[in-house]
Scaffold this active site. Structure first.
Site, PDB file in Angstrom:
ATOM      1  N   PHE A  96       0.819  -1.206   0.000  1.00 13.32           N
ATOM      2  CA  PHE A  96       0.000   0.000   0.000  1.00 13.32           C
ATOM      3  C   PHE A  96       0.860   1.267   0.000  1.00 13.32           C
ATOM      4  O   PHE A  96       1.824   1.375   0.766  1.00 13.32           O
ATOM      5  CB  PHE A  96      -0.886  -0.037   1.250  1.00 13.32           C
ATOM      6  CG  PHE A  96      -1.896   1.058   1.349  1.00 13.32           C
ATOM      7  CD1 PHE A  96      -3.110   0.972   0.699  1.00 13.32           C
ATOM      8  CD2 PHE A  96      -1.641   2.197   2.123  1.00 13.32           C
ATOM      9  CE1 PHE A  96      -4.055   1.988   0.800  1.00 13.32           C
ATOM     10  CE2 PHE A  96      -2.571   3.211   2.228  1.00 13.32           C
ATOM     11  CZ  PHE A  96      -3.778   3.096   1.565  1.00 13.32           C
ATOM     12  N   ASN A 208      -4.041   2.373  10.233  1.00 10.52           N
ATOM     13  CA  ASN A 208      -4.799   2.770   9.047  1.00 10.52           C
ATOM     14  C   ASN A 208      -5.217   1.442   8.432  1.00 10.52           C
ATOM     15  O   ASN A 208      -4.557   0.930   7.534  1.00 10.52           O
ATOM     16  CB  ASN A 208      -3.890   3.580   8.110  1.00 10.52           C
ATOM     17  CG  ASN A 208      -4.554   3.857   6.772  1.00 10.52           C
ATOM     18  OD1 ASN A 208      -5.768   3.746   6.635  1.00 10.52           O
ATOM     19  ND2 ASN A 208      -3.749   4.191   5.778  1.00 10.52           N
ATOM     20  N   PRO A 209      -6.289   0.860   8.946  1.00 11.30           N
ATOM     21  CA  PRO A 209      -6.615  -0.520   8.562  1.00 11.30           C
ATOM     22  C   PRO A 209      -7.294  -0.567   7.198  1.00 11.30           C
ATOM     23  O   PRO A 209      -7.683   0.474   6.660  1.00 11.30           O
ATOM     24  CB  PRO A 209      -7.612  -0.934   9.658  1.00 11.30           C
ATOM     25  CG  PRO A 209      -8.307   0.341  10.003  1.00 11.30           C
ATOM     26  CD  PRO A 209      -7.301   1.445   9.839  1.00 11.30           C
TER      27      PRO A 209
END
Ligand SMILES: C[S@@+](CC[C@H](N)C(=O)[O-])C[C@H]1O[C@@H](n2cnc3c(N)ncnc32)[C@H](O)[C@@H]1O
Length: 326
Positions: A96, A208-209
């Site tokens: 990510f 920040n799932p």
């Protein structure tokens, strides 16, 4: 043509920005452009100037300049690095890419540690757990600003943990950072939290799932869906799968009066609030909700019967205070 393409571009702090002259076609000032936007911009320019196959030419040239075979790849992956909180971090698909708004989550945690009365670890700095560390952006920023702290970073993806580790080593060559412990395991697996027991309960959990509602996944930009790990984004039916796991583990992982900071979707303050009310045994309170510059909420959830006073810091839109859980 190459010169024409590059003439409007400037390199600012590791990001592509635009400094077009008044003779160039209009682009929003001081805004970051990804490769797709560059292609669209130069397609219009080429069309206006009667260049045949304007879009194809523009795509080909942007891809060539950026050294990529396809312009759909996010520019951070093409460049192989990206800045976050003053750190230059290596980027590689499918890990990510840290978003600029997440820098505000880091700033809030820093404020809480430096100004809040409750966060003092046994060794003078807090022990912080990051769930879903990805490239290590949040953990390494916190370590670089909090030299007394210790961070445990967990991610279910091996590629993410390897990258976080690599970024930590590279950051150490510039700053004397405290050590970071990186672990690969999905926190959602039964009993996996027990891996963290040797370090004792933590002062803070930051995450920040993956929080995108499953039905919204298809609305994400094609370059996100093509290159970033979908499991870094997909939070299940209501985007709450990982969030509820983190909250449910709080009694085992978090010190009394410890806090959990979560970047979430705009629908989550209400959903998380209701979920916490349905789980009184957890003794967790949603004590504050901030909005980052994208309007996305960041939640602070606290352990114990402690209630936070209304926070009077900038950029707080809403402060949600739930009834004390008995
Ligand atoms: C939205 S990304 C955030 C990455 C990084 N913290 C950032 O802000 O750039 C979510 C991360 O959570 C990780 N993740 C997803 N499910 C997980 C789980 N069950 N346990 C631990 N990590 C998980 C993903 O691999 C991904 O790296």
């Amino acid at each position: 043509m190459l010169r024409a393409l590059l003439s409007g571009l400037g390199w600012r702090g590791g990001m592509w920005g635009c400094t077009f002259s008044s003779q160039q076609p209009h682009l929003p000032p001081s805004r970051l452009l990804n490769a797709t936007e560059l292609v669209s911009h130069w397609t219009v320019v080429f069309e206006k100037r009667g260049i045949p196959e304007a879009r194809e030419s523009s795509e080909y040239i942007v891809a060539h300049v950026l050294g990529a075979k396809t312009v759909k790849m996010p520019v951070q992956y093409i460049l192989g690095e990206w800045d976050f909180q003053g750190l230059s971090l290596k980027m590689a698909p499918p890990v990510f890419i840290p978003r600029p708004e997440t820098e505000e989550l880091v700033e809030w945690v820093l404020e809480e540690v430096t100004q809040g009365p409750h966060v003092v670890g046994a060794q003078g700095g807090p022990l912080i757990l990051e769930v879903g560390c990805g490239s290590g952006a949040i953990s390494l920023s916190l370590l670089s600003k909090l030299p007394q702290s210790r961070v445990i970073a967990v991610d279910k993806g091996e590629a993410a943990i390897c990258l976080a580790h690599e970024n930590a080593q590279s950051a150490w060559s510039f700053h004397p950072l405290p050590p970071i412990l990186c672990f690969v395991f999905p926190l959602t697996t039964e009993g996996s939290w027990a891996h963290l027991l040797p370090w004792g309960p933590v002062d803070l959990v930051v995450s920040n799932p993956p929080y995108v509602f499953h039905r919204d996944m298809e609305k994400l930009a094609p370059e996100i869906l093509s290159y970033e790990d979908p499991l870094a984004l997909d939070g299940g039916e209501e985007g709450m799968d990982i969030i509820t796991h983190i909250l449910a583990l709080a009694p085992r992982l978090l010190k009394d009066s410890g806090s959990i900071f979560l970047e979430v979707d705009s629908r989550h303050p209400e959903l998380v609030g209701s979920w916490l009310q349905s789980q009184p045994d957890l003794s967790l309170n949603l004590v504050a909700v901030r909005r980052d510059f994208c309007g996305r909420p960041v939640l602070q959830v606290m352990q114990g019967s402690h209630m936070k006073e209304e926070v009077s810091l900038p950029r707080i839109d809403t402060v949600v205070t739930l009834k004390e859980v008995l």
